[in-house]
Scaffold this motif. Structure first.
Motif, short mmCIF file in Angstrom:
data_model
loop_
_atom_site.label_atom_id
_atom_site.label_comp_id
_atom_site.label_asym_id
_atom_site.label_seq_id
_atom_site.Cartn_x
_atom_site.Cartn_y
_atom_site.Cartn_z
N TYR A 110 46.25 25.45 23.24
CA TYR A 110 45.07 25.82 23.43
C TYR A 110 44.89 27.23 22.72
CZ TYR A 110 45.37 22.30 27.10
OH TYR A 110 45.51 21.26 27.78
N ASP A 111 43.74 27.13 21.72
CA ASP A 111 43.19 28.30 21.19
C ASP A 111 41.88 28.71 21.55
OD1 ASP A 111 42.70 30.15 19.13
OD2 ASP A 111 42.37 28.82 17.64
N PHE A 112 41.96 29.87 22.27
CA PHE A 112 40.66 30.61 22.65
C PHE A 112 40.04 31.26 21.57
CE2 PHE A 112 38.92 34.60 25.40
CZ PHE A 112 37.88 33.78 25.33
N THR A 113 39.08 30.49 21.18
CA THR A 113 38.52 30.87 19.79
C THR A 113 37.64 32.24 19.80
OG1 THR A 113 36.61 29.15 20.06
CG2 THR A 113 38.66 28.73 18.77
N GLY A 114 36.97 32.34 20.99
CA GLY A 114 36.12 33.57 21.14
C GLY A 114 36.93 34.96 21.49
N GLY A 115 38.02 34.81 21.75
CA GLY A 115 38.93 35.97 22.32
C GLY A 115 38.51 36.97 23.14
N MET A 116 39.07 38.00 23.23
CA MET A 116 38.86 38.97 24.42
C MET A 116 37.49 39.50 24.16
SD MET A 116 39.77 40.50 27.08
CE MET A 116 41.67 40.85 27.46
N ASN A 117 36.82 39.61 23.18
CA ASN A 117 35.26 39.94 22.88
C ASN A 117 34.59 38.96 23.64
OD1 ASN A 117 36.52 41.97 21.20
ND2 ASN A 117 35.43 41.23 19.42
N GLU A 118 34.77 37.79 23.54
CA GLU A 118 33.93 36.64 24.35
C GLU A 118 34.26 36.85 25.76
OE1 GLU A 118 33.31 31.91 25.17
OE2 GLU A 118 34.00 32.48 23.19
N TRP A 119 35.45 37.07 26.07
CA TRP A 119 35.82 37.17 27.74
C TRP A 119 35.27 38.46 28.36
CZ3 TRP A 119 38.81 33.75 30.24
CH2 TRP A 119 39.24 34.17 31.40
N LYS A 120 35.05 39.58 27.62
CA LYS A 120 34.43 40.57 28.26
C LYS A 120 32.94 40.34 28.11
CE LYS A 120 37.66 44.07 27.07
NZ LYS A 120 38.16 45.24 26.06
#
Length: 131
Positions: A110-120
């Motif tokens: 699974y590749d979380f494409t938005g990364g930590m920037n999207e998570w935050k």
């Protein structure tokens, strides 16, 4: 008769980009959050640098610095029978790592494409290391 073949051909051309067969699934923040809540066997890997991780990380993640000389060796310690979810800051390093894991024989990536920037940005919970 041409009309009979045209519709299936258009359908195949339209769907082809979505059927990658790569063993990788791209996720957004909500999808990753749901996956982590549902499947406790997921190996969550943070491929950011220690400096980035110091700003906060997703609970339960395993740090593996993408720029580290022993990065690929560390990837080899993961359990190939369990799913792996990857994240970085915005999706670049995690995407490259997903490709490498596929080459190494991992099946569920699974590749979380938005990364930590999207998570935050979605105000998902983060953990900050203790000083």
């Amino acid at each position: 008769m041409a009309k009979f073949f045209l519709k299936p051909l258009i359908l195949v051309i339209f769907l082809f980009p979505f059927c990658s067969g790569t063993g990788q699934t791209k996720l957004n923040a909500d999808q990753l959050d749901a996956l982590l809540s549902k499947d406790k066997t997921v190996q969550l890997i943070d491929v950011r640098t220690p400096g980035e991780i110091a700003q906060g990380y997703i609970k339960g993640s395993i740090p593996m610095d993408y720029s580290s000389p022993d990065f690929y060796k560390k990837l080899g310690t993961l359990d190939k029978t369990k799913p792996v979810a990857l994240y970085c800051a915005v999706g670049g390093r995690s995407g490259k790592t997903a490709q490498k894991l596929q080459e190494m024989g991992f099946k569920k990536i699974y590749d979380f494409t938005g990364g930590m920037n999207e998570w935050k940005a979605k105000q998902k919970p983060i953990v900050k290391p203790q000083d």
